[in-house]
Design a protein around this motif. Sequence first.
Motif, PDB file in Angstrom:
ATOM      1  N   PHE A   1      79.617 148.985  26.586  1.00 33.37           N
ATOM      2  CA  PHE A   1      78.724 148.146  25.797  1.00 33.37           C
ATOM      3  C   PHE A   1      78.824 148.539  24.333  1.00 33.37           C
ATOM      4  CE2 PHE A   1      76.233 151.809  27.120  1.00 33.37           C
ATOM      5  CZ  PHE A   1      75.571 152.199  25.960  1.00 33.37           C
ATOM      6  N   THR A   2      78.281 147.674  23.480  1.00 32.80           N
ATOM      7  CA  THR A   2      78.197 147.943  22.050  1.00 32.80           C
ATOM      8  C   THR A   2      76.735 147.977  21.652  1.00 32.80           C
ATOM      9  OG1 THR A   2      80.306 146.825  21.636  1.00 32.80           O
ATOM     10  CG2 THR A   2      78.855 147.153  19.753  1.00 32.80           C
ATOM     11  N   TYR A   3      76.354 149.059  20.940  1.00 30.03           N
ATOM     12  CA  TYR A   3      74.972 149.191  20.464  1.00 30.03           C
ATOM     13  C   TYR A   3      75.002 149.520  18.984  1.00 30.03           C
ATOM     14  CZ  TYR A   3      70.153 150.782  20.004  1.00 30.03           C
ATOM     15  OH  TYR A   3      68.845 150.927  19.610  1.00 30.03           O
ATOM     16  N   LEU A   4      74.337 148.694  18.183  1.00 31.06           N
ATOM     17  CA  LEU A   4      74.350 148.836  16.725  1.00 31.06           C
ATOM     18  C   LEU A   4      75.779 148.940  16.207  1.00 31.06           C
ATOM     19  CD1 LEU A   4      71.349 151.299  16.244  1.00 31.06           C
ATOM     20  CD2 LEU A   4      71.358 148.810  16.038  1.00 31.06           C
ATOM     21  N   GLN A   5      76.647 148.069  16.735  1.00 34.94           N
ATOM     22  CA  GLN A   5      78.052 147.920  16.340  1.00 34.94           C
ATOM     23  C   GLN A   5      78.918 149.113  16.738  1.00 34.94           C
ATOM     24  OE1 GLN A   5      77.826 147.061  12.100  1.00 34.94           O
ATOM     25  NE2 GLN A   5      77.530 144.877  12.520  1.00 34.94           N
ATOM     26  N   ALA A   6      78.394 150.035  17.540  1.00 41.24           N
ATOM     27  CA  ALA A   6      79.173 151.184  18.013  1.00 41.24           C
ATOM     28  C   ALA A   6      79.500 151.004  19.495  1.00 41.24           C
ATOM     29  CB  ALA A   6      78.397 152.480  17.809  1.00 41.24           C
ATOM     30  N   PRO A   7      80.768 151.141  19.894  1.00 39.81           N
ATOM     31  CA  PRO A   7      81.137 150.993  21.306  1.00 39.81           C
ATOM     32  C   PRO A   7      80.819 152.253  22.115  1.00 39.81           C
ATOM     33  CG  PRO A   7      83.094 151.397  19.981  1.00 39.81           C
ATOM     34  CD  PRO A   7      81.949 151.306  19.018  1.00 39.81           C
ATOM     35  N   PHE A   8      80.274 152.056  23.321  1.00 46.96           N
ATOM     36  CA  PHE A   8      79.975 153.152  24.244  1.00 46.96           C
ATOM     37  C   PHE A   8      80.630 152.861  25.592  1.00 46.96           C
ATOM     38  CE2 PHE A   8      76.675 153.548  21.116  1.00 46.96           C
ATOM     39  CZ  PHE A   8      76.329 154.892  21.092  1.00 46.96           C
ATOM     40  N   SER A   9      80.898 153.921  26.340  1.00 48.18           N
ATOM     41  CA  SER A   9      81.433 153.772  27.695  1.00 48.18           C
ATOM     42  C   SER A   9      80.933 154.936  28.536  1.00 48.18           C
ATOM     43  CB  SER A   9      82.962 153.741  27.681  1.00 48.18           C
ATOM     44  OG  SER A   9      83.487 154.956  27.157  1.00 48.18           O
ATOM     45  N   GLY A  10      80.926 154.752  29.868  1.00 47.97           N
ATOM     46  CA  GLY A  10      80.494 155.840  30.732  1.00 47.97           C
ATOM     47  C   GLY A  10      80.002 155.353  32.070  1.00 47.97           C
ATOM     48  N   ASN A  11      79.157 156.160  32.714  1.00 49.26           N
ATOM     49  CA  ASN A  11      78.623 155.875  34.041  1.00 49.26           C
ATOM     50  C   ASN A  11      77.162 156.306  34.105  1.00 49.26           C
ATOM     51  OD1 ASN A  11      81.278 155.211  35.561  1.00 49.26           O
ATOM     52  ND2 ASN A  11      81.701 157.169  34.582  1.00 49.26           N
ATOM     53  N   ILE A  12      76.340 155.548  34.834  1.00 48.27           N
ATOM     54  CA  ILE A  12      74.916 155.850  35.004  1.00 48.27           C
ATOM     55  C   ILE A  12      74.554 155.691  36.475  1.00 48.27           C
ATOM     56  CG2 ILE A  12      72.564 155.092  34.475  1.00 48.27           C
ATOM     57  CD1 ILE A  12      73.523 154.288  31.722  1.00 48.27           C
TER      58      ILE A  12
ATOM     59  N   GLN B   1      80.001 158.090  26.269  1.00 53.15           N
ATOM     60  CA  GLN B   1      80.766 158.467  25.081  1.00 53.15           C
ATOM     61  C   GLN B   1      80.686 157.335  24.076  1.00 53.15           C
ATOM     62  OE1 GLN B   1      84.564 160.312  25.667  1.00 53.15           O
ATOM     63  NE2 GLN B   1      85.417 159.496  23.756  1.00 53.15           N
ATOM     64  N   GLY B   2      80.353 157.685  22.823  1.00 51.29           N
ATOM     65  CA  GLY B   2      80.227 156.688  21.776  1.00 51.29           C
ATOM     66  C   GLY B   2      81.210 156.925  20.652  1.00 51.29           C
ATOM     67  N   GLU B   3      81.705 155.855  20.064  1.00 48.07           N
ATOM     68  CA  GLU B   3      82.661 155.913  18.953  1.00 48.07           C
ATOM     69  C   GLU B   3      82.116 155.108  17.776  1.00 48.07           C
ATOM     70  OE1 GLU B   3      85.425 157.666  19.190  1.00 48.07           O
ATOM     71  OE2 GLU B   3      85.383 158.109  21.334  1.00 48.07           O
ATOM     72  N   ASN B   4      82.552 155.482  16.583  1.00 49.41           N
ATOM     73  CA  ASN B   4      82.193 154.737  15.363  1.00 49.41           C
ATOM     74  C   ASN B   4      80.688 154.527  15.239  1.00 49.41           C
ATOM     75  OD1 ASN B   4      84.972 154.434  14.771  1.00 49.41           O
ATOM     76  ND2 ASN B   4      85.074 152.640  16.119  1.00 49.41           N
ATOM     77  N   ILE B   5      79.937 155.590  15.539  1.00 50.84           N
ATOM     78  CA  ILE B   5      78.478 155.517  15.477  1.00 50.84           C
ATOM     79  C   ILE B   5      78.020 155.675  14.034  1.00 50.84           C
ATOM     80  CG2 ILE B   5      76.322 156.540  16.277  1.00 50.84           C
ATOM     81  CD1 ILE B   5      77.913 157.629  18.680  1.00 50.84           C
ATOM     82  N   LYS B   6      77.232 154.748  13.570  1.00 49.52           N
ATOM     83  CA  LYS B   6      76.700 154.798  12.218  1.00 49.52           C
ATOM     84  C   LYS B   6      75.218 155.112  12.282  1.00 49.52           C
ATOM     85  CE  LYS B   6      76.465 152.227   7.858  1.00 49.52           C
ATOM     86  NZ  LYS B   6      76.858 150.982   7.151  1.00 49.52           N
ATOM     87  N   LEU B   7      74.816 156.235  11.685  1.00 47.83           N
ATOM     88  CA  LEU B   7      73.416 156.605  11.631  1.00 47.83           C
ATOM     89  C   LEU B   7      72.778 155.995  10.391  1.00 47.83           C
ATOM     90  CD1 LEU B   7      73.637 160.402  12.532  1.00 47.83           C
ATOM     91  CD2 LEU B   7      73.402 158.458  14.067  1.00 47.83           C
ATOM     92  N   SER B   8      71.624 155.398  10.564  1.00 45.50           N
ATOM     93  CA  SER B   8      70.945 154.760   9.438  1.00 45.50           C
ATOM     94  C   SER B   8      69.521 155.275   9.340  1.00 45.50           C
ATOM     95  CB  SER B   8      70.947 153.239   9.616  1.00 45.50           C
ATOM     96  OG  SER B   8      70.264 152.602   8.569  1.00 45.50           O
ATOM     97  N   ARG B   9      69.346 156.292   8.487  1.00 46.25           N
ATOM     98  CA  ARG B   9      68.034 156.854   8.181  1.00 46.25           C
ATOM     99  C   ARG B   9      67.258 157.181   9.454  1.00 46.25           C
ATOM    100  NH1 ARG B   9      66.738 156.992   3.039  1.00 46.25           N
ATOM    101  NH2 ARG B   9      64.537 157.300   3.554  1.00 46.25           N
ATOM    102  N   ILE B  10      67.870 158.029  10.296  1.00 53.51           N
ATOM    103  CA  ILE B  10      67.211 158.485  11.513  1.00 53.51           C
ATOM    104  C   ILE B  10      66.365 159.707  11.184  1.00 53.51           C
ATOM    105  CG2 ILE B  10      67.593 159.518  13.786  1.00 53.51           C
ATOM    106  CD1 ILE B  10      70.026 157.773  14.056  1.00 53.51           C
TER     107      ILE B  10
END
Length: 406
Positions: A266-277, A292-301
Amino acid sequence: LAIEDVLGTKITLDTVLKNLGSPEPTFTPLNYSLASANIEPIIVKLGLPLPQWHLFKEQPMQATGTLQGSLSEVEINTSATLKDMLFSYKGTLAQKEFFTFDGHGVLKSTNFSKIVNNLGAHWEKYKNTSALNCSGDLQGDTQNWTLRATQCILGTAKYTGDFSLQQKEGLSVISGKIKTTELDLANVLDIQSNKTGHEANILYADDFMAHPSFNRDLYRFDAYRRIAADIDLTADTVLLNGASLQNVSAHFKNDANRLYLDNLKFTYLQAPFSGNIQIDYTQQPKIKGKLQGENIKLSRIGGKIYTLSSESGQAQIDFISSAVSMEDFMKNLNGSVNFTVTDLKVNGWDFAAIEQDLQKRVYSKGVFQTVRDNLQRGQTDFASGQGKMLFQNGIWNFQDTTCQND
């Protein structure tokens, strides 16, 4: 033939019968109409070959149609209207070990939640009153059937795909492939309101991280104990508690009181994630997963004074917790996040101002004041950062964290 009143139901029949003396009389065609104040007792009384879904529970019904064939197999074209539902079927109906059918069906409703609850869900917080418009090719019998070339619209979301339903050892076994433009998980989760507990946590002005208030509504999985599922799912958007996931795909499986989301992407806040739940609801529901997430952009967390921002990052997430509610999940969260980030900005720290002051300072008087002030304001930029975040029963700790400049 007109039957004026059978359990509050009026039936009229018009047909030509042939081969009356044979074991297999035929009719060409049989036209019928039916009007009932409550159709369910008629279905039970006549033993009609319908699954025990209670779709017609306590509803008036009007129906018309034609049948042509014999007592063992007929071509049927019928439609029926209830208070808030319309359905039609055109195809064959045959008497074998079970009644079998092969044709095209349409189901429309102005109240989707009522259909779900009539099927036996009884979901307390189920408030989806969206309209449903569904059609597909039906084949099988009352115990095992398939639905192909399915097209459904629920509210504004469109669903397409093929799936089958079988009854095995008291379980409803569902398998297939489903694609949707939007999946609101409130439509497939039994969420029960829970107003107990403390009020929202207070956000203190000097907190490094904000104190959020998490949803206390309870997730119930009892309905899934009677279902076995094996479904390939793709969704343009998935919604839950205000969060929106994009471009979602997963292999969904439900078996032996466990839910699996394998090959999840899935993609969350324009960052792609993959894995198992996995969710184990054998007793109190628990959830665990690896993402695992890639290209994660943090915005004033962060909180009111201290926040973190970065242009890009990677994360490996390993977690286990309660799945009773979102609040329980956060309070009982255990696991870790290994992360790397680039272009890290720490708002609330001004290391450059402290360094400049120390370089030109001759006397130590006022050093403490300068350091304290610049650890509560300003911004410090780093070229990169990396580290590990540990979750221990809802408490977050950073380990082996470094920030670097070129």
